[in-house]
Design a protein around this motif. Structure first.
Motif, mmCIF file in Angstrom:
data_model
loop_
_atom_site.group_PDB
_atom_site.id
_atom_site.type_symbol
_atom_site.label_atom_id
_atom_site.label_comp_id
_atom_site.label_asym_id
_atom_site.label_seq_id
_atom_site.Cartn_x
_atom_site.Cartn_y
_atom_site.Cartn_z
ATOM 1 N N LEU A 58 76.022 12.793 -71.361
ATOM 2 C CA LEU A 58 75.144 13.756 -70.699
ATOM 3 C C LEU A 58 74.011 14.220 -71.617
ATOM 4 C CD1 LEU A 58 77.894 15.885 -68.921
ATOM 5 C CD2 LEU A 58 76.437 14.139 -67.908
ATOM 6 N N GLY A 59 74.274 14.253 -72.931
ATOM 7 C CA GLY A 59 73.242 14.687 -73.867
ATOM 8 C C GLY A 59 72.007 13.807 -73.850
ATOM 9 N N ASN A 60 72.180 12.518 -73.561
ATOM 10 C CA ASN A 60 71.024 11.616 -73.474
ATOM 11 C C ASN A 60 70.105 11.987 -72.322
ATOM 12 O OD1 ASN A 60 73.421 10.013 -74.674
ATOM 13 N ND2 ASN A 60 71.658 8.794 -75.276
ATOM 14 N N VAL A 61 70.689 12.574 -71.272
ATOM 15 C CA VAL A 61 69.912 12.890 -70.074
ATOM 16 C C VAL A 61 69.327 14.291 -70.130
ATOM 17 C CG1 VAL A 61 70.044 13.180 -67.560
ATOM 18 C CG2 VAL A 61 71.252 11.301 -68.662
ATOM 19 N N TRP A 62 70.087 15.266 -70.656
ATOM 20 C CA TRP A 62 69.558 16.630 -70.560
ATOM 21 C C TRP A 62 69.314 17.312 -71.905
ATOM 22 C CZ3 TRP A 62 74.394 18.496 -67.480
ATOM 23 C CH2 TRP A 62 75.441 18.782 -68.333
ATOM 24 N N ARG A 63 69.665 16.685 -73.003
ATOM 25 C CA ARG A 63 69.404 17.292 -74.308
ATOM 26 C C ARG A 63 68.241 16.606 -75.029
ATOM 27 N NH1 ARG A 63 69.349 21.872 -77.103
ATOM 28 N NH2 ARG A 63 69.754 21.582 -79.327
ATOM 29 N N PHE A 64 68.277 15.278 -75.088
ATOM 30 C CA PHE A 64 67.233 14.543 -75.809
ATOM 31 C C PHE A 64 65.839 14.786 -75.221
ATOM 32 C CE2 PHE A 64 64.592 10.870 -76.686
ATOM 33 C CZ PHE A 64 64.768 10.686 -78.046
ATOM 34 N N PRO A 65 65.632 14.707 -73.893
ATOM 35 C CA PRO A 65 64.286 14.957 -73.360
ATOM 36 C C PRO A 65 63.751 16.339 -73.716
ATOM 37 C CG PRO A 65 65.658 13.931 -71.691
ATOM 38 C CD PRO A 65 66.565 14.298 -72.828
ATOM 39 N N TYR A 66 64.624 17.353 -73.674
ATOM 40 C CA TYR A 66 64.198 18.717 -74.021
ATOM 41 C C TYR A 66 63.752 18.788 -75.479
ATOM 42 C CZ TYR A 66 64.761 23.579 -75.481
ATOM 43 O OH TYR A 66 64.560 24.813 -76.030
ATOM 44 N N LEU A 67 64.572 18.228 -76.393
ATOM 45 C CA LEU A 67 64.218 18.254 -77.811
ATOM 46 C C LEU A 67 62.919 17.515 -78.074
ATOM 47 C CD1 LEU A 67 67.694 17.634 -79.493
ATOM 48 C CD2 LEU A 67 66.400 19.771 -79.432
ATOM 49 N N CYS A 68 62.757 16.385 -77.410
ATOM 50 C CA CYS A 68 61.556 15.578 -77.602
ATOM 51 C C CYS A 68 60.317 16.347 -77.144
ATOM 52 C CB CYS A 68 61.699 14.269 -76.814
ATOM 53 S SG CYS A 68 60.667 12.939 -77.433
ATOM 54 N N HIS A 69 60.440 17.039 -76.038
ATOM 55 C CA HIS A 69 59.300 17.776 -75.501
ATOM 56 C C HIS A 69 58.970 19.004 -76.346
ATOM 57 C CE1 HIS A 69 57.466 20.803 -72.716
ATOM 58 N NE2 HIS A 69 56.695 19.774 -72.472
ATOM 59 N N GLN A 70 60.011 19.715 -76.798
ATOM 60 C CA GLN A 70 59.798 20.946 -77.549
ATOM 61 C C GLN A 70 59.360 20.705 -78.985
ATOM 62 O OE1 GLN A 70 59.671 23.062 -74.846
ATOM 63 N NE2 GLN A 70 60.547 24.547 -76.246
ATOM 64 N N THR A 256 52.791 12.330 -69.890
ATOM 65 C CA THR A 256 51.766 12.583 -70.908
ATOM 66 C C THR A 256 52.135 13.789 -71.757
ATOM 67 O OG1 THR A 256 50.052 11.652 -69.491
ATOM 68 C CG2 THR A 256 49.327 13.060 -71.298
ATOM 69 N N TYR A 257 52.535 14.880 -71.102
ATOM 70 C CA TYR A 257 52.968 16.061 -71.848
ATOM 71 C C TYR A 257 54.163 15.737 -72.736
ATOM 72 C CZ TYR A 257 50.018 19.550 -69.534
ATOM 73 O OH TYR A 257 48.955 20.300 -69.105
ATOM 74 N N MET A 258 54.993 14.857 -72.244
ATOM 75 C CA MET A 258 56.207 14.498 -72.970
ATOM 76 C C MET A 258 55.903 13.780 -74.269
ATOM 77 S SD MET A 258 59.393 13.965 -73.364
ATOM 78 C CE MET A 258 59.466 13.270 -74.985
ATOM 79 N N THR A 322 64.406 10.097 -70.686
ATOM 80 C CA THR A 322 63.282 11.002 -70.901
ATOM 81 C C THR A 322 62.129 10.682 -69.950
ATOM 82 O OG1 THR A 322 63.890 11.274 -73.223
ATOM 83 C CG2 THR A 322 61.639 11.832 -72.614
ATOM 84 N N LEU A 323 61.847 9.405 -69.775
ATOM 85 C CA LEU A 323 60.800 9.002 -68.824
ATOM 86 C C LEU A 323 61.141 9.473 -67.413
ATOM 87 C CD1 LEU A 323 60.098 5.334 -70.019
ATOM 88 C CD2 LEU A 323 58.522 7.276 -70.159
ATOM 89 N N VAL A 324 62.392 9.284 -67.021
ATOM 90 C CA VAL A 324 62.827 9.690 -65.680
ATOM 91 C C VAL A 324 62.716 11.199 -65.513
ATOM 92 C CG1 VAL A 324 64.814 9.840 -64.132
ATOM 93 C CG2 VAL A 324 64.360 7.716 -65.358
ATOM 94 N N VAL A 325 63.252 11.936 -66.492
ATOM 95 C CA VAL A 325 63.283 13.396 -66.397
ATOM 96 C C VAL A 325 61.874 13.965 -66.277
ATOM 97 C CG1 VAL A 325 63.743 15.492 -67.727
ATOM 98 C CG2 VAL A 325 65.504 13.738 -67.515
ATOM 99 N N MET A 402 56.592 23.093 -66.778
ATOM 100 C CA MET A 402 57.472 22.007 -67.201
ATOM 101 C C MET A 402 58.509 22.478 -68.208
ATOM 102 S SD MET A 402 55.172 18.597 -67.398
ATOM 103 C CE MET A 402 56.667 17.741 -67.767
ATOM 104 N N GLN A 403 58.216 23.567 -68.896
ATOM 105 C CA GLN A 403 59.143 24.061 -69.912
ATOM 106 C C GLN A 403 60.269 24.901 -69.326
ATOM 107 O OE1 GLN A 403 56.651 26.123 -72.683
ATOM 108 N NE2 GLN A 403 55.989 24.271 -73.724
ATOM 109 N N LYS A 404 60.184 25.229 -68.049
ATOM 110 C CA LYS A 404 61.191 26.089 -67.428
ATOM 111 C C LYS A 404 62.420 25.282 -67.021
ATOM 112 C CE LYS A 404 57.862 29.442 -65.578
ATOM 113 N NZ LYS A 404 57.290 30.033 -64.339
ATOM 114 N N GLY A 405 63.554 25.648 -67.607
ATOM 115 C CA GLY A 405 64.825 25.052 -67.193
ATOM 116 C C GLY A 405 64.944 23.567 -67.422
ATOM 117 N N VAL A 406 64.508 23.097 -68.599
ATOM 118 C CA VAL A 406 64.575 21.656 -68.839
ATOM 119 C C VAL A 406 65.632 21.298 -69.878
ATOM 120 C CG1 VAL A 406 62.191 21.236 -68.194
ATOM 121 C CG2 VAL A 406 62.698 21.803 -70.561
#
Length: 661
Positions: A58-70, A256-258, A322-325, A402-406
């Motif tokens: 689950l971390g690959n889907v909901w943790r990694f994209p958040y860290l990458c974006h932040q 792009t933001y990602m 991350t691309l999907v999210v 985009m930063q809300k609840g990701v």
């Protein structure tokens, strides 16, 4: 006595080729001390499915994209790859090689390398148990949402009404937030308010543990059959979501933001800490599951290639997720921003009619069609004239939306569900998404449970002879203790366990693992053993990576994590029912005491094992040369024998070991 892989169909031919390929064993072993319950992989595919299924969670889907974006987008990706290459993969290779060479679970491996470090394996088992407790609750939530996905419209698409009046909590927040916090969790305002048990989640938790038990009760022989589906299906869903997501309005803005690189983040020590922690948990280091799975491999399996292959698949999966999210979240954010702009343009139109605003300030907009105003035009106008207009106009910023609840459950059960409710055929996409989460969690749960069961059955013969009963008993205990998380305040305990029960103990475990192999047992000696298994010697760079780079990196991560816990009082995200919004609260003193007890309990086996071994050494003055696994910090040459090679020769003389190439 060295363990042997169990026979496969290939072995029945009795050809030399089957011995070379390795996924077979000697049929009808005489005098084997190993219990029949211990299995082996029937094929390399099964092994890969198990390792990839465990590491990709689950971390690959909901943790990694958040860290990458932040943390800088593309810059974080480069940092993540760097740390994976110099720290993650070498440690992953170390655990694979140790399990494959010694053919034991984590307890047996570290007891073999040094009896004084047997506690490392027990600590891994304790942490695995902690993780299994709350991880299966997430599967229960996924089951709850999956069951609610088979209706139209989805129950989280609109706010419910009581006596023709919209529920205030939902009206203040959003339909998806209301459904998650009130319908699914029925959550309290803080961790201090326990509340009653949630009957729906209790039933889902029972179902989740039943699925795990059915998949594990015959060991890897049954779990791997489930993994053929649970490890492959998530990739099918991710590709489906990617294709659908790229067709949505706002997807490109989200991506792009990602990936927009922010190189200045490399100077922030916290970003390095978060990247190292994510590498650490993404590969599943320290759990003992990697060791357990590799212990079922034949001795000549190329575990070096496996380390790179599994790590690469793990990283590419994270990028795909991350691309999907962010394609889907970009679509959600674009919809929200468009609604915001439409509302503000209508407000401006009202001001124009009443004469409150100078027409020259807002003449560029088409008031007959507010949705035609682009995000770029509105943002440019707001920066220039926004403060000059009366009323509560907002900037309608796309990135803020985009930063809300990701992150974490907020991404899966709030942000993503809201985005899917906007898609045509939303029940189909919702069911697909939560079925994917369920399968991602199941494959990780199988690995986590194997990290508990395999070491215990290897260490204790009574448990090995009753492995099915042990599996059922473990699942029952897991369910009963897991009821803690089904209370109305259960989500807060899930966050507590997720953030603190495993992080520090696992880092300490890996520090001990690295130190024991590279310094106590000897890196050169360990490379000799690997050469004996594979028939070729890995590059000498691994010696220096294990002895210095990996060890220092893990000590640095341990220090940074510990200091951060003491500098900043731990907090959790709570739901305020009156405000219908999320807020961060500090853990009360009793919760901090629970955190400390969890960490101490997880690490207690290490000093206890050390003291026990020292006392045994004093009471039993056994000759040093007859003890298995004794160590010394010495340099070895090509002719030096090691305990592992000694064991191999002994087994060859007894006629029970497979020949090494």
């Amino acid at each position: 006595m060295e363990k042997q892989p169990l026979p496969t169909d290939d072995d029945k031919t009795g050809t030399a080729e089957s011995e070379i390929d390795g996924y077979a064993g000697e049929e009808g072993q005489q005098g084997s001390a190993e219990p029949a319950a211990r299995a082996g992989w029937n094929s390399k595919i099964e092994y890969f499915l198990a390792q990839v299924g465990f590491s990709v969670g689950l971390g690959n889907v909901w943790r990694f994209p958040y860290l990458c974006h932040q943390n800088g987008g593309g810059a974080f990706l480069f940092l993540y790859v760097l740390l994976m290459l110099v720290v993650g993969i070498p440690l992953f290779f170390l655990e694979l090689a140790a399990g494959q060479a010694i053919r034991q679970g984590s307890i047996g491996v570290w007891k073999y390398i040094s009896p004084r470090l047997a506690g490392i394996g027990y600590s891994s088992c304790v942490v695995c148990f902690f993780v299994a407790l709350y991880y299966n609750v997430i599967l229960a939530w996924s089951l709850f949402y999956l069951g609610n996905s088979f209706q139209y419209p989805l129950p989280w698409e609109q706010c419910p009404k009581q006596e023709n009046v919209t529920v205030k909590e939902c009206e203040k927040g959003s339909p998806t937030s209301y459904f998650w916090y009130r319908k699914a969790l029925d959550i309290t305002d803080s961790i201090d308010e326990t509340g009653s048990f949630n009957p729906y989640i209790v039933c889902c938790l029972l179902a989740a543990w039943t699925i795990v038990c059915l998949g594990m009760f015959k060991g890897i022989k049954t779990s791997v059959k489930v993994m053929y589906f649970s490890s492959i299906f998530p990739y099918v869903v991710l590709f489906c979501f990617l294709v659908r997501g790229l067709m949505l309005d706002g997807a490109l803005e989200g991506i792009t933001y990602m990936f927009y690189p922010k190189l200045e983040i490399w100077a922030d020590i916290q970003v390095w800490r978060q990247a190292a922690t994510q590498v650490f948990f993404a590969l599943g280091l320290g759990f003992g599951s990697i060791i357990a799975y590799s212990s079922y491999n034949p001795k000549n399996n190329n575990c070096h290639r496996d380390a790179f292959t599994v790590s690469s698949i793990n990283f590419l999966t994270s990028v795909l997720a991350t691309l999907v999210v962010f394609a889907v979240l970009g679509f959600r954010a674009k919809n929200k921003v468009t609604d915001c702009i439409e509302s503000n343009v209508k407000m401006l139109s009202d001001h124009l009619r009443s004469g409150d605003v100078d027409q020259s300030l807002v003449s560029a907009f088409d008031y007959s069609n507010p949705r035609s105003v682009s995000v770029e035009d509105y943002s440019a106008w707001f920066k220039q004239h926004g403060n000059s207009v009366p009323g509560n106009l907002t900037d309608c910023d796309l990135e803020k939306e985009m930063q809300k609840g990701v992150e974490g459950t907020g991404l899966a059960f709030i942000a993503f569900t809201e985005a899917m409710s906007l898609l045509p055929g939303s029940p189909f996409w919702s069911a697909l998404f939560f079925l994917m989460l369920l399968n991602l969690g199941l494959s990780t749960m199988f690995g986590t449970m194997e990290g508990i069961l395999a070491p215990l059955t290897d260490r204790f013969k009574t448990l090995a002879n009753n492995k099915t009963k042990l599996t059922i008993f473990s699942c029952i205990i897991g369910f009963l203790i897991g009821l803690l998380f089904t209370q109305r305040c259960g989500n807060y305990f899930v966050m507590m366990f997720d953030d603190y029960s495993a992080t520090l103990p696992l880092i300490i475990v890996v520090v001990f693992e690295t130190f024991s192999v590279s310094w106590l047992y000897g890196a050169d000696r360990f490379l000799d053993d690997i050469e004996g298994m594979l028939g070729w010697r890995p590059h000498v760079i691994y010696k220096y990576l294990w002895k210095y780079i990996c060890l220092l990196a893990m000590l640095g991560l341990l220090g940074a994590t510990t200091v951060r816990m003491f500098i900043k009082r731990p907090t959790y995200m709570a739901w305020n029912q009156e405000k219908a919004s999320e807020e961060y609260l500090e853990y009360p003193s009793w919760a901090l005491a629970v955190l400390a007890i969890l960490i101490i309990f997880a690490m207690m086996p290490v000093p206890v094992g050390l003291i026990h071994a020292v006392l045994q050494d004093r009471t039993k003055q056994t000759p040093r040369d007859t003890e298995i696994g004794q160590y010394s910090i010495v340099s070895t040459d090509d002719k030096c024998e090691t305990p592992m090679t000694d064991m191999s020769e002994l087994d060859q003389r007894s006629g029970t070991a497979a020949s090494l190439s």
